[in-house]
Design a protein around this motif. Structure first.
Motif, PDB file in Angstrom:
ATOM      1  N   VAL A   1      74.079  43.232  44.620  1.00  0.00           N
ATOM      2  CA  VAL A   1      74.792  44.494  45.297  1.00  0.00           C
ATOM      3  C   VAL A   1      73.065  44.831  45.092  1.00  0.00           C
ATOM      4  O   VAL A   1      71.989  44.953  44.213  1.00  0.00           O
ATOM      5  N   VAL A   2      72.295  45.076  46.251  1.00  0.00           N
ATOM      6  CA  VAL A   2      71.088  45.899  46.600  1.00  0.00           C
ATOM      7  C   VAL A   2      70.947  46.919  47.217  1.00  0.00           C
ATOM      8  O   VAL A   2      71.946  47.524  48.495  1.00  0.00           O
TER       9      VAL A   2
ATOM     10  N   GLY B   1      70.461  39.518  48.663  1.00  0.00           N
ATOM     11  CA  GLY B   1      71.539  38.871  48.011  1.00  0.00           C
ATOM     12  C   GLY B   1      72.269  37.574  47.519  1.00  0.00           C
ATOM     13  O   GLY B   1      72.860  37.193  46.938  1.00  0.00           O
ATOM     14  N   ILE B   2      71.701  36.631  48.621  1.00  0.00           N
ATOM     15  CA  ILE B   2      72.334  35.594  48.785  1.00  0.00           C
ATOM     16  C   ILE B   2      71.876  34.674  47.711  1.00  0.00           C
ATOM     17  O   ILE B   2      72.452  33.970  47.165  1.00  0.00           O
TER      18      ILE B   2
ATOM     19  N   CYS C   1      78.739  39.175  52.883  1.00  0.00           N
ATOM     20  CA  CYS C   1      77.473  40.621  53.022  1.00  0.00           C
ATOM     21  C   CYS C   1      77.985  41.843  54.073  1.00  0.00           C
ATOM     22  O   CYS C   1      78.245  41.479  54.995  1.00  0.00           O
ATOM     23  N   LYS C   2      78.176  42.889  52.927  1.00  0.00           N
ATOM     24  CA  LYS C   2      78.421  43.628  54.070  1.00  0.00           C
ATOM     25  C   LYS C   2      77.231  44.924  53.653  1.00  0.00           C
ATOM     26  O   LYS C   2      77.366  45.261  52.804  1.00  0.00           O
TER      27      LYS C   2
ATOM     28  N   ALA D   1      73.482  47.181  50.207  1.00  0.00           N
ATOM     29  CA  ALA D   1      74.167  45.883  50.968  1.00  0.00           C
ATOM     30  C   ALA D   1      74.586  45.234  49.465  1.00  0.00           C
ATOM     31  O   ALA D   1      74.078  45.069  48.572  1.00  0.00           O
ATOM     32  N   TYR D   2      76.128  44.521  49.680  1.00  0.00           N
ATOM     33  CA  TYR D   2      76.695  44.549  48.975  1.00  0.00           C
ATOM     34  C   TYR D   2      77.230  42.749  49.208  1.00  0.00           C
ATOM     35  O   TYR D   2      77.711  42.445  50.498  1.00  0.00           O
TER      36      TYR D   2
END
Lengths: 294, 294
Positions: A6-7, A91-92, A103-104, A122-123
Motif C-alpha cells: 500500500v502506497v 509499489g512494484i 495495481c489499483k 495505490a495498492y
C-alpha cells in the motif's frame, strides 16, 4: 516482501507536489482511511486498475488519461499524474518478484463535511491464476444496465463513462450471473445495444473485422481493448468502434472480454448458447497483450 | 466532548454478538478503514442516516428494517440490529449536548480478496442549521435517473430501492442542480414519472390528499415520509402511495422533500417556476416530525 503493498499519496491533486514528498509506503494491515471519507460514505471517487506483467506496468499513460477523464466527469480536481505514476513504480519495487500482479489506484473527494482535501492511494497485489479464463474461456449472460444508448448525452449526471468507486451494481450483476451459472456479464441497453462487461471491454470479431461498442454509449475506453485492436491490425484485420445491436451476436465469429488484469478472456457461451473458441487465436492475442510495452 | 463521534462495530452481522463485546468508541481523527475495504473500492455496502432531536434518536426501528432490506437486496449477511441500535445510543451519549444531530451507520462487504468479514461502524455529528430550508424552502430541478418505472422488477441487479454506498450519482445530480441555480433534485423516470430526491422522499399534496411515489418504482421507503403521512392523517387528510406522472406537478398544491436530517423542506420552485409555500402548514409538519417518538 509480502503483498499487498500500500502506497498513500498525500496531496494527490496538487500539481506541484513531488513524489519524494508525497508518497508513503505503509503497513497494508493497518487502516488508513477515515470512516467519513466520501469514497466510502458515497462511493464518491474514481479508480484505475493497471496490469503488471513480469514486473513491468502496462499502458500506464492510457490509464492515467482515463483517470483524468473520470476526474473531470466527477468534477474532482485533476490528479497529479506523476504522483500516481510514481506510486505504481514504488509499489512494484516492493512486490514479491514472482508472477503477474496488479495495481489499483484511487482518488476520492476526501472527508465529508470538511474543506476539499482529496484522498489518494495505490495498492498492489499478485494476480490470481487466470489460465482457465484466458484459454477455455468464460460463459456470459446479457443483463440490462437499465439505460438507453443515449444516456451519456441525455443525462451526463449519471456518470456513465466514468470509472467511479460506485460499483455496487457491477458486483451485483456478477452475483446474478452466478445464479444463472455464468462467469461474467455483458451489459445491454434498454433499446437493444451491447455495451461492455462490469470490469471489462467487449471486442467482437466479424470475419476479419474487430468491433467494440462506441464510447458514446457510455462505455469506458478499455486499455486492453486498445491493445486488442493493435493485435488485430497487426494481423491485417480492420478495427473500429460503432454501436452494436444485440442481434448481431448471432453473426459474431468470436467475442472477448478484455481487461488489464485478466487480459483477453474468450466468451465460450452467451445465455447458455455455446460459442466456439479458437484456442490458437486467443493464445496469440494474449501473448501480444502480455508483451505490450506502453 | 467533541464531535464527530465514531463507534466501530466488530462482527456486525453476528446474530449472537453482544454490544458490550462488539462496540468500540474510537478516536474520530484516526483512520479506521482498510484501503481494500469493498465499501471504498466498490461502494459495496449499505447505510442509514437517523435523525437525533434533542438527544433522542428518531424512527430507529423503521431505519433498522430498511437497513435489513438493503442488506438482503445486496445479498449481504443480515446486520445484527441490536448492535447498530446500541452503537447509536453509545454515540449519542458521547455527543456534545447541544442542538440536533445525526447518526450515519454503515455495513460494507469487508476486505477485498479475503473471507467474508463485513465492516460495521457508526458516526455521529451535530446538524448544520436548516432553518432556511425548512421555512423558506428549497428550489428543485427535475433530473432523469435514466431508468424506466419498472426497473426494480425488470432489472433487480441494478439495486434500485437499496440504500447503497454507491451514491456518486446522488452527489453528481446536486452539482447539476447547482449549475441550474437550484438547491435540490427530484428524480424522474424516462417514461415520465416522479420518483424521489437523491437523499430524500417526495410528498405531494393535492387538496386534502398526501401522495408519495410508490416504492415499486424503485424508491426508498422514507422514514420521515411515513411521519409526514401520520401528520396528514392527524389533520384529516387521505394518504397513499401510487405512481405519479410529471404532468401532475401542475396540479399539486404543495410539495416537500422529506429526510431524517433536514426533516420536511417545502419546495418553492420547480425548474425555475415558483411555487407558493404555506409557512404555517410546513411549520406544523416540522413541529410534528420533531416531536415524533418512535
Amino acid at each position: 516482501m509480502t503483498s499487498p503493498v500500500v502506497v498513500l499519496i498525500d496531496s494527490p491533486t496538487d500539481p506541484d507536489a513531488a513524489p519524494a514528498d508525497s508518497l508513503r509506503l505503509v503497513d497494508a494491515r493497518a487502516p488508513h482511511i477515515d470512516v467519513m471519507d466520501l469514497g466510502i460514505t458515497r462511493g464518491d471517487g474514481i479508480f484505475e486498475t493497471v496490469g503488471i506483467i513480469d514486473g513491468r506496468v502496462q499502458s500506464v499513460d492510457e490509464h492515467l488519461r482515463r483517470f483524468a477523464r473520470s476526474a473531470a466527469l466527477l468534477e474532482l480536481p485533476a490528479p497529479n499524474p506523476e504522483l500516481f505514476r510514481a506510486a505504481v513504480e514504488l509499489g512494484i519495487a516492493h512486490l514479491p518478484g514472482v508472477g503477474d500482479a496488479f495495481c489499483k489506484y484511487v482518488l476520492t473527494r476526501g472527508r465529508e463535511g470538511g474543506p476539499l482535501d482529496p484522498t489518494g492511494y495505490a495498492y498492489l497485489d499478485v494476480n490470481p491464476d487466470w489460465t482457465r479464463e484466458r484459454t477455455i474461456g468464460i460463459s456470459v449472460v446479457l443483463l440490462s444496465r437499465g439505460y438507453q444508448l443515449d444516456v451519456q448525452t441525455a443525462a451526463p449526471w449519471l456518470l456513465q463513462g466514468a470509472k467511479t468507486l460506485s460499483y455496487a451494481v457491477n458486483r451485483a450483476v456478477l452475483r446474478e450471473a452466478g445464479r444463472r451459472n455464468a462467469d461474467d456479464v455483458i451489459f445491454t441497453t434498454t433499446d437493444g445495444y451491447l455495451l461492455e462487461g462490469p470490469t471489462s471491454s467487449l471486442v467482437l470479431r466479424f470475419g476479419d473485422e474487430l468491433v467494440t461498442p462506441a464510447q458514446s454509449g457510455g462505455v469506458l475506453h478499455g486499455t486492453t481493448q486498445i491493445g486488442t485492436f493493435e493485435w488485430g491490425s497487426g494481423r491485417g484485420m480492420r478495427t473500429g468502434y460503432r454501436h452494436v445491436r444485440v442481434e448481431e451476436l448471432d453473426h459474431a465469429d468470436a467475442l472477448w472480454l478484455t481487461s488489464s488484469q485478466r487480459l483477453a478472456a474468450p466468451v465460450n457461451a452467451i445465455d447458455g448458447r455455446a460459442l466456439a473458441v479458437d484456442a490458437d487465436e486467443t493464445a496469440s492475442l494474449n501473448a501480444y497483450l502480455r508483451g505490450r510495452q506502453l
